[in-house]
Enzyme design. Structure first.
Site, PDB file in Angstrom:
ATOM      1  N   LEU A 194       0.818  -1.157  -0.085  1.00 52.17           N
ATOM      2  CA  LEU A 194       0.153   0.028   0.046  1.00 52.17           C
ATOM      3  C   LEU A 194       0.705   1.214  -0.032  1.00 52.17           C
ATOM      4  O   LEU A 194       2.040   1.335   0.584  1.00 52.17           O
ATOM      5  CB  LEU A 194      -0.790  -0.032   1.177  1.00 52.17           C
ATOM      6  N   ASP A 195       0.470   2.152  -0.685  1.00 50.63           N
ATOM      7  CA  ASP A 195       1.252   3.844  -0.521  1.00 50.63           C
ATOM      8  C   ASP A 195       1.377   3.852   0.830  1.00 50.63           C
ATOM      9  O   ASP A 195       0.506   3.761   1.777  1.00 50.63           O
ATOM     10  CB  ASP A 195       0.509   4.557  -1.344  1.00 50.63           C
ATOM     11  N   MET A 196       2.408   4.643   1.090  1.00 52.10           N
ATOM     12  CA  MET A 196       2.664   5.075   2.581  1.00 52.10           C
ATOM     13  C   MET A 196       1.477   5.811   3.191  1.00 52.10           C
ATOM     14  O   MET A 196       1.343   5.414   4.431  1.00 52.10           O
ATOM     15  CB  MET A 196       4.050   6.036   2.610  1.00 52.10           C
TER      16      MET A 196
END
Length: 539
Positions: A385-387
């Site tokens: 997942l994106d940060m």
């Protein structure tokens, strides 16, 4: 070119650190300055009309030597309808000056371009090519006809050979020899004509290639001379040409347009006038571009391909904000367990935590898992997942579980759903977005829509709720898993045209990115049981 603020700013706090240019939330003074620039543009009809085609503008809040606060304005590239106004800072090196070095050489290169076009597309080359094709065809036809004539004669001789006398046989041999020799002479005559026609073509093509070589050498020399004239200043009083800046930082020549963006122009003018830069921002005005996500009035980070080496040099001597993307404001205790067994650990990742370790030493789901399960084999993080995206993330404790999960992801057997709040009223209740994506290397880590070289990216969406503050709660079901897929599909004008709330790359920054992985369905990698897990967002 120093502008005062329209409103009283005495009560405003000046920034303690200068803006980190590659990811930032604009300071209130920057927002106020940008509003003034937009008001000025609106008051200039020709300028406003040109900028409606799309342009990146910038503002730089500065402090003068007497302590007063004001701002500078700049633009990237060239604006033709800016006129004689002194509203915008000048270019670092004015390439359009009639008495400068650039224009005369540019005209020479343009003249070469015109001559190449004339020779390439003109009647002279077309005529000699047509003649070459004609003589080649005539030669082929006549040679074929004579070969067929020889073949017929050969058949006649074969029929007579059994009844012929010795003298007649000798005559037939001489006839055959003569015809073969005549075929060679025919080929030689045609080859000479073809060579003459080919030489006429080659002569023109050689002229074209010589002009292209001259154009290339002149262009390279002009580019190097240009970048040598772009001598940039920094806060320490140092100066360095763009050629040297890129050679030192990347070991390469600068890309076209380097030094001509808004940020370096404004900083250069500030340093020349002994002004102290306090904060900056670059914002888009006008229509969006077809590939990049650009929205009128939104602030965007400085580009990395053209500007980063230059700005890294120019900001030496200033105290610059930390990179907000590397700000570690989420602790490991926020990582909560959704499911755990002998083979899997499924967690709810908080917004702001990395999935895997990055360049810094900040904590990530993988680093936490390594400490929690030191005996785990193979890779741990089955997907990412994106940060700044929160939600469900699967950790594999064994190499076998990891391989099976990756197989399911690659074969699109795993189904995920995300919930998001987007800025804007989404008209259609549901739909599908098909916009191929590729990395935007000029603005890394951003992605862009690319119908030529992009990879297929497909997202289904459904409106959950239209909220009174002109935002919309959306359910996303990605059918592919490209980097930033949901963020680009939401914000792009060909997608929802409504960026996810808090998106600092494709929209407007806020406390958090309102994007959450709320559901995942997959087969257990060992038991084959179908597992569906859910996790509600905190927004």
């Amino acid at each position: 070119m120093l502008h005062k603020f329209d409103n009283d700013i005495t009560a405003r706090d000046c920034p303690e650190k200068f803006t980190y240019p590659y990811c930032y939330e604009p300071h209130p003074l920057v927002v106020e300055a940008a509003r003034s620039v937009r008001d000025y543009v609106a008051s200039q009809p020709l300028l406003a009309q040109e900028l409606q085609q799309g342009k990146m503008l910038g503002v730089l809040v500065v402090q003068t030597s007497d302590g007063s606060i004001g701002f500078l304005a700049g633009y990237s590239g060239v604006i033709h309808n800016v006129g004689r106004s002194s509203f915008f800072v000048p270019p670092v090196c004015d390439l359009l000056r009639r008495d400068g070095f650039f224009r005369p050489e540019e005209l020479r290169i343009s003249a070469i371009n015109d001559e190449v076009s004339r020779l390439t597309e003109g009647e002279e080359l077309a005529n000699v090519n047509a003649r070459l094709k004609m003589v080649q065809q005539v030669a082929a036809d006549e040679i074929l006809a004579y070969k067929e004539f020889i073949a017929r004669c050969k058949e006649k001789r074969r029929a007579k050979m059994l009844r012929a006398s010795e003298a007649e046989r000798q005559e037939m041999v001489r006839e055959s020899q003569y015809q073969n020799a005549e075929l060679k002479r025919l080929k030689l005559r045609h080859n000479k004509v073809i060579q003459e026609a080919q030489a006429a073509v080659d002569e023109i093509e050689c002229r074209i290639e010589a002009l292209k070589a001259e154009r290339k050498s002149r262009s390279i020399a002009l580019q190097r001379l240009t970048f040598d004239r772009f001598v940039m200043l920094n806060a320490l009083g140092e100066s360095k040409s763009i050629t040297k800046i890129f050679a030192d930082s990347r070991g390469e020549l600068p890309p076209s347009g380097a030094g001509d963006c808004a940020a370096p122009k404004m900083l250069q003018y500030a340093f020349r006038q002994n002004m102290k830069p306090l904060a900056m921002g670059e914002f888009w005005i006008g229509q969006p571009l077809s590939a990049e996500v650009r929205r009128d009035g939104h602030f965007y980070p400085s580009c990395t391909s053209k500007c980063k080496p230059i700005l890294d040099f120019m900001l030496r001597g200033l105290i610059v904000e930390d990179n907000p993307l590397e700000k570690d404001d989420n602790l490991s205790h926020k990582l909560t367990t959704i499911l755990e067994d002998e083979w899997l650990w499924v967690v709810n990742k908080p917004a702001g935590m990395l999935s895997v370790p990055g360049k810094s030493d900040r904590e990530s789901v993988e680093s936490i898992a390594r400490c929690k399960y030191p005996a785990a084999t193979g890779p741990l993080i089955a997907h990412r997942l994106d940060m700044h995206t929160s939600g469900i993330l699967i950790v594999a404790k064994t190499a076998e579980a990891f391989v099976e999960l990756r197989r399911q992801f690659n074969n699109r057997e795993i189904h995920k759903q995300y919930v998001a709040i987007v800025d804007g009223n989404v008209v259609d209740d549901e739909g599908k977005i098909c916009l191929p994506l590729s990395p935007d290397h000029a603005n890394s880590p951003q992605q862009m829509v690319d119908f030529v070289n992009g990879k297929a990216a497909v997202t289904r969406y459904k409106v959950i709720e239209r909220l009174p503050d002109h935002t919309t709660r959306i359910l996303f079901s990605p059918l592919t898993g490209r980097t930033h897929q949901l963020r680009v599909h939401a914000s792009h004008s060909l997608g929802l045209n409504a960026p996810i709330h808090g998106d600092m790359l494709y929209g407007k920054p806020d406390k958090r990115l309102c994007l959450h992985a709320m559901m995942i369905s997959f087969k257990h990698p060992v038991t084959n049981e179908v597992i569906t897990l859910g996790c509600e967002p905190d927004f």
